[in-house]
Design a protein around this motif. Sequence first.
Motif, PDB file in Angstrom:
ATOM      1  N   GLY A 238       0.770  -1.230   0.000  1.00 38.86           N
ATOM      2  CA  GLY A 238       0.000   0.000   0.000  1.00 38.86           C
ATOM      3  C   GLY A 238       0.802   1.280   0.000  1.00 38.86           C
ATOM      4  N   ASP A 239       2.101   1.220   0.288  1.00 41.75           N
ATOM      5  CA  ASP A 239       2.911   2.435   0.290  1.00 41.75           C
ATOM      6  C   ASP A 239       4.334   2.053  -0.075  1.00 41.75           C
ATOM      7  OD1 ASP A 239       4.442   4.730   0.931  1.00 41.75           O
ATOM      8  OD2 ASP A 239       2.927   5.381   2.369  1.00 41.75           O
ATOM      9  N   LYS A 240       4.789   2.524  -1.218  1.00 39.10           N
ATOM     10  CA  LYS A 240       6.109   2.157  -1.707  1.00 39.10           C
ATOM     11  C   LYS A 240       7.213   2.543  -0.733  1.00 39.10           C
ATOM     12  CE  LYS A 240       9.403   2.948  -5.409  1.00 39.10           C
ATOM     13  NZ  LYS A 240       9.834   3.892  -6.445  1.00 39.10           N
ATOM     14  N   ARG A 241       6.986   3.572   0.080  1.00 40.57           N
ATOM     15  CA  ARG A 241       8.004   3.994   1.034  1.00 40.57           C
ATOM     16  C   ARG A 241       8.354   2.888   2.030  1.00 40.57           C
ATOM     17  NH1 ARG A 241       5.326   9.267   3.408  1.00 40.57           N
ATOM     18  NH2 ARG A 241       3.603   7.764   3.433  1.00 40.57           N
ATOM     19  N   ASN A 242       7.445   1.927   2.218  1.00 39.27           N
ATOM     20  CA  ASN A 242       7.734   0.838   3.143  1.00 39.27           C
ATOM     21  C   ASN A 242       8.750  -0.151   2.597  1.00 39.27           C
ATOM     22  OD1 ASN A 242       6.094   1.932   5.033  1.00 39.27           O
ATOM     23  ND2 ASN A 242       4.462   0.406   4.864  1.00 39.27           N
ATOM     24  N   GLU A 243       9.228   0.113   1.382  1.00 37.45           N
ATOM     25  CA  GLU A 243      10.310  -0.713   0.869  1.00 37.45           C
ATOM     26  C   GLU A 243      11.555   0.119   0.567  1.00 37.45           C
ATOM     27  OE1 GLU A 243      11.162  -4.428  -2.105  1.00 37.45           O
ATOM     28  OE2 GLU A 243       9.893  -2.814  -2.802  1.00 37.45           O
ATOM     29  N   GLU A 244      11.596   1.320   1.083  1.00 35.97           N
ATOM     30  CA  GLU A 244      12.769   2.140   0.787  1.00 35.97           C
ATOM     31  C   GLU A 244      14.009   1.629   1.506  1.00 35.97           C
ATOM     32  OE1 GLU A 244      11.914   6.091   1.909  1.00 35.97           O
ATOM     33  OE2 GLU A 244      12.069   5.728   4.050  1.00 35.97           O
ATOM     34  N   ASN A 245      13.831   0.983   2.670  1.00 36.28           N
ATOM     35  CA  ASN A 245      14.959   0.276   3.274  1.00 36.28           C
ATOM     36  C   ASN A 245      14.469  -1.064   3.799  1.00 36.28           C
ATOM     37  OD1 ASN A 245      14.538   0.315   6.314  1.00 36.28           O
ATOM     38  ND2 ASN A 245      14.449   2.509   5.907  1.00 36.28           N
ATOM     39  N   LEU A 246      15.395  -1.976   3.977  1.00 33.95           N
ATOM     40  CA  LEU A 246      15.026  -3.369   4.213  1.00 33.95           C
ATOM     41  C   LEU A 246      14.396  -3.588   5.577  1.00 33.95           C
ATOM     42  CD1 LEU A 246      14.960  -6.228   3.190  1.00 33.95           C
ATOM     43  CD2 LEU A 246      17.366  -6.483   3.842  1.00 33.95           C
ATOM     44  N   ILE A 247      14.777  -2.800   6.586  1.00 32.41           N
ATOM     45  CA  ILE A 247      14.219  -3.025   7.916  1.00 32.41           C
ATOM     46  C   ILE A 247      12.741  -2.638   7.939  1.00 32.41           C
ATOM     47  CG2 ILE A 247      14.456  -2.579  10.378  1.00 32.41           C
ATOM     48  CD1 ILE A 247      17.384  -1.909   9.890  1.00 32.41           C
ATOM     49  N   ASP A 358      24.076  -4.729  13.436  1.00 29.10           N
ATOM     50  CA  ASP A 358      24.300  -6.149  13.673  1.00 29.10           C
ATOM     51  C   ASP A 358      23.008  -6.839  13.210  1.00 29.10           C
ATOM     52  OD1 ASP A 358      25.239  -8.576  14.573  1.00 29.10           O
ATOM     53  OD2 ASP A 358      24.824  -8.177  16.687  1.00 29.10           O
ATOM     54  N   TYR A 359      22.904  -7.063  11.905  1.00 33.52           N
ATOM     55  CA  TYR A 359      21.615  -7.339  11.264  1.00 33.52           C
ATOM     56  C   TYR A 359      21.166  -8.790  11.423  1.00 33.52           C
ATOM     57  CZ  TYR A 359      18.060  -7.434   7.600  1.00 33.52           C
ATOM     58  OH  TYR A 359      16.900  -7.596   6.912  1.00 33.52           O
ATOM     59  N   ASN A 360      22.031  -9.721  11.103  1.00 33.72           N
ATOM     60  CA  ASN A 360      21.751 -11.145  11.300  1.00 33.72           C
ATOM     61  C   ASN A 360      23.089 -11.871  11.320  1.00 33.72           C
ATOM     62  OD1 ASN A 360      22.559 -11.625   8.600  1.00 33.72           O
ATOM     63  ND2 ASN A 360      20.464 -11.644   7.835  1.00 33.72           N
ATOM     64  N   ARG A 361      23.083 -13.183  11.363  1.00 38.19           N
ATOM     65  CA  ARG A 361      24.351 -13.896  11.518  1.00 38.19           C
ATOM     66  C   ARG A 361      25.173 -13.904  10.230  1.00 38.19           C
ATOM     67  NH1 ARG A 361      21.266 -19.588  12.195  1.00 38.19           N
ATOM     68  NH2 ARG A 361      21.343 -20.349  10.041  1.00 38.19           N
ATOM     69  N   ASN A 362      24.559 -13.498   9.129  1.00 41.28           N
ATOM     70  CA  ASN A 362      25.299 -13.373   7.873  1.00 41.28           C
ATOM     71  C   ASN A 362      25.938 -11.998   7.734  1.00 41.28           C
ATOM     72  OD1 ASN A 362      24.433 -15.990   6.783  1.00 41.28           O
ATOM     73  ND2 ASN A 362      22.418 -15.018   6.689  1.00 41.28           N
ATOM     74  N   PHE A 363      25.187 -10.956   8.135  1.00 42.47           N
ATOM     75  CA  PHE A 363      25.649  -9.578   8.025  1.00 42.47           C
ATOM     76  C   PHE A 363      25.672  -8.969   9.428  1.00 42.47           C
ATOM     77  CE2 PHE A 363      23.833 -10.827   4.007  1.00 42.47           C
ATOM     78  CZ  PHE A 363      24.816 -10.445   3.114  1.00 42.47           C
ATOM     79  N   GLY A 364      26.439  -9.580  10.278  1.00 42.39           N
ATOM     80  CA  GLY A 364      26.562  -9.215  11.680  1.00 42.39           C
ATOM     81  C   GLY A 364      27.292 -10.349  12.382  1.00 42.39           C
ATOM     82  N   ARG A 365      27.347 -10.283  13.672  1.00 42.39           N
ATOM     83  CA  ARG A 365      28.047 -11.336  14.417  1.00 42.39           C
ATOM     84  C   ARG A 365      27.389 -12.694  14.171  1.00 42.39           C
ATOM     85  NH1 ARG A 365      27.200  -6.860  17.603  1.00 42.39           N
ATOM     86  NH2 ARG A 365      29.097  -5.781  18.265  1.00 42.39           N
ATOM     87  N   PRO A 366      28.110 -13.779  13.868  1.00 42.43           N
ATOM     88  CA  PRO A 366      29.576 -13.915  13.815  1.00 42.43           C
ATOM     89  C   PRO A 366      30.180 -13.531  12.470  1.00 42.43           C
ATOM     90  CG  PRO A 366      28.593 -16.044  13.460  1.00 42.43           C
ATOM     91  CD  PRO A 366      27.445 -15.105  13.718  1.00 42.43           C
ATOM     92  N   GLY A 367      29.362 -13.067  11.522  1.00 40.85           N
ATOM     93  CA  GLY A 367      29.922 -12.579  10.266  1.00 40.85           C
ATOM     94  C   GLY A 367      30.063 -13.650   9.213  1.00 40.85           C
ATOM     95  N   GLY A 368      28.963 -14.367   8.937  1.00 38.11           N
ATOM     96  CA  GLY A 368      29.019 -15.396   7.910  1.00 38.11           C
ATOM     97  C   GLY A 368      29.412 -14.844   6.550  1.00 38.11           C
ATOM     98  N   PRO A 400      17.258 -12.031  -1.303  1.00 39.73           N
ATOM     99  CA  PRO A 400      17.981 -13.268  -1.005  1.00 39.73           C
ATOM    100  C   PRO A 400      17.701 -13.721   0.429  1.00 39.73           C
ATOM    101  CG  PRO A 400      19.438 -11.642  -2.009  1.00 39.73           C
ATOM    102  CD  PRO A 400      18.163 -10.928  -1.657  1.00 39.73           C
ATOM    103  N   ALA A 401      17.664 -15.015   0.633  1.00 41.10           N
ATOM    104  CA  ALA A 401      17.317 -15.563   1.949  1.00 41.10           C
ATOM    105  C   ALA A 401      18.292 -15.147   3.028  1.00 41.10           C
ATOM    106  CB  ALA A 401      17.232 -17.088   1.874  1.00 41.10           C
ATOM    107  N   ASN A 402      19.542 -14.866   2.661  1.00 39.85           N
ATOM    108  CA  ASN A 402      20.504 -14.501   3.699  1.00 39.85           C
ATOM    109  C   ASN A 402      20.300 -13.075   4.212  1.00 39.85           C
ATOM    110  OD1 ASN A 402      21.678 -12.992   1.588  1.00 39.85           O
ATOM    111  ND2 ASN A 402      23.197 -14.576   1.160  1.00 39.85           N
ATOM    112  N   TRP A 403      19.312 -12.342   3.667  1.00 40.69           N
ATOM    113  CA  TRP A 403      19.006 -10.997   4.153  1.00 40.69           C
ATOM    114  C   TRP A 403      17.734 -10.954   4.991  1.00 40.69           C
ATOM    115  CZ3 TRP A 403      21.696  -6.817   4.898  1.00 40.69           C
ATOM    116  CH2 TRP A 403      22.879  -6.622   4.173  1.00 40.69           C
ATOM    117  N   ILE A 404      17.186 -12.098   5.383  1.00 41.11           N
ATOM    118  CA  ILE A 404      16.056 -12.099   6.319  1.00 41.11           C
ATOM    119  C   ILE A 404      16.541 -11.540   7.658  1.00 41.11           C
ATOM    120  CG2 ILE A 404      14.417 -13.537   7.579  1.00 41.11           C
ATOM    121  CD1 ILE A 404      14.570 -15.518   5.233  1.00 41.11           C
TER     122      ILE A 404
END
Length: 596
Positions: A238-247, A358-368, A400-404
């Motif tokens: 309903g609002d494109k702004r809700n996809e302007e950033n991933l969080i 520190d977003y998730n284990r791929n893009f944050g600790r432990p840094g997959g 991509p699944a690693n950005w959940i």
Amino acid sequence: MTIIVQSHGGPTTPTRALRPLEAAVPAGGDVAPDERADFGYLFDHEAATADDYVPDAVLPLLDEMARLMVPDVEAPQTESDIPAVMTYWGQFLDHELTARTDRESVVSDLAAGVPQASAARIAAELKNARSPRFDLDSVYGGPPIGPDFTPASAAQTATVVSGMRHPSNPAKMRIGTCLTGESNDPIPDDLDRHRDLPRFLQVEPPVRDAYLALAQSQLTPAEFAAFRASLPSRAIIGDKRNEENLIVAQFHLSVLRFHNRVVDFLAHPGTGWLADFAAARELTRLHYQWLIAEVYLPAVCDPAVVARVRAERAAPFFAFRAAHAARAGGTTLGNALPLEFSAAAYRFGHTMVRGSYDYNRNFGRPGGILPESPFELLFGFTAGGGFRPSPQAPAKPRLPANWIIDWARFLEVRTNFDDGLPQRAARAIDTALAPPLGDLANEGADAPTADLKALHRHLARRNLRRGLSLRLPTGQALHRQLKAAGALTSDPIADIAAALRGKPEMATFLAGPGAALARATPLWFYILAEAEAGGGNRLGELGSWIVATTFVGVLLADPDSALSRGFTPAQSPLRTPDGAPVDSLERWMRFALVMN
């Protein structure tokens, strides 16, 4: 309901001039309601003097103030005790209530910077493109009705809205799946792969055709060609702004998942509810609104101010609406929201944004993959960023699944890490912004010159210039007026430099060339400095009052809201597996199956 093309900031196509009594179509592609509601002023401009405003002549000083607000390197001691999720939940809430105060129009021009119209004309002509209620219209859309609809456009709009629902179970909302097969793509929380927003690549041809037909009527041939090419990866929300950033996108997804989980829950025997779309939407809205009043507001505002506003049933908000209607006369459309809220106070969330997470284990600790997620990547892994780490990288069709997201890292506050990587908290509410906000990668693409592009990419410059162009009063003037009316108990901050903590360069500026701004301070900066003086963990009294009065007023103006109905989660049939009511944001996420 109208299909609009909209994003944050940036110029609007010149041919789409804002017309009196209408919310003109902004630039970009959404399924969004166009309520044609009002903006107005809390401040009494008729009783004001020139000293109550930032002088037009200080425009160059505003740009210098903005430059000092966004350092080249992350400022030290910027942590708060606010969970990082509040930054992006707050952004989602903003998109629920308002649109257009960050766009160019005949009454607001960033390039000029100075006001282009009187306060009376701004209030009469600047209209809100969102429904000013917490009704989750950004999730559910709205009915295809209104004076501008032809039978054809109404049918096309209804078709697009139908595409937001699950194709085989219309009680549920459509949800997207994540792209698999990437190297190193473990799902961070070991849940299912239905963790992306729904996209046009998965909808039926009639839905895509209807969307393209509506967009074609709003865009130039060149714009439409680019729009058509990007359609498969666009989210149908309903609002494109809700996809302007991933969080924000992942927060939006949590609402879709919550709704669908309600349908499944109500299908169990003994709930007493029908497991249909209407019931799921009602319960989703009620829990969401209760969390706004009981969790979000006390987290970012002074709880004592929130309690005071609630005790008086937001009476000043309704007085503001009545006064606005009386001043506007025949031009009013109702449901007014304060410009001091939309263009100043509620932009406090910009200072809470971190430069990396520190977003998730791929893009944050432990840094997959990476030890942290830079802010720029959170824009890159959306449809607007092409789902790629850089503009040169090949585009992907969906997330991509690693950005959940790993919501646990955004719901807890932990600031004792000593490994040099991001802490788990929002930045303090203060007068400094994270460095990436001085050069926003996805903004300014349509600007005709390099100077305008740089302007639109610098968030602090945009905010300060917008406040000036919309004739917002100074922080001291509004604080003084509200105290005289009995709304505030504290005195105005006479010299805003006294409120700053550990910002010698800004203090020197305010004592020297910017001395006029220290005593007649732009409202947005004043509210940030007021929070900074109090430690940066909450808004100060003025900021808290504007935000709480608007939120509580909006909720009470809706007779079906959780606050109007006295709803509590204990009254709801929904329960977590251990039998607890869904009465916290953590339980919301767990119930929605987006967090273990």
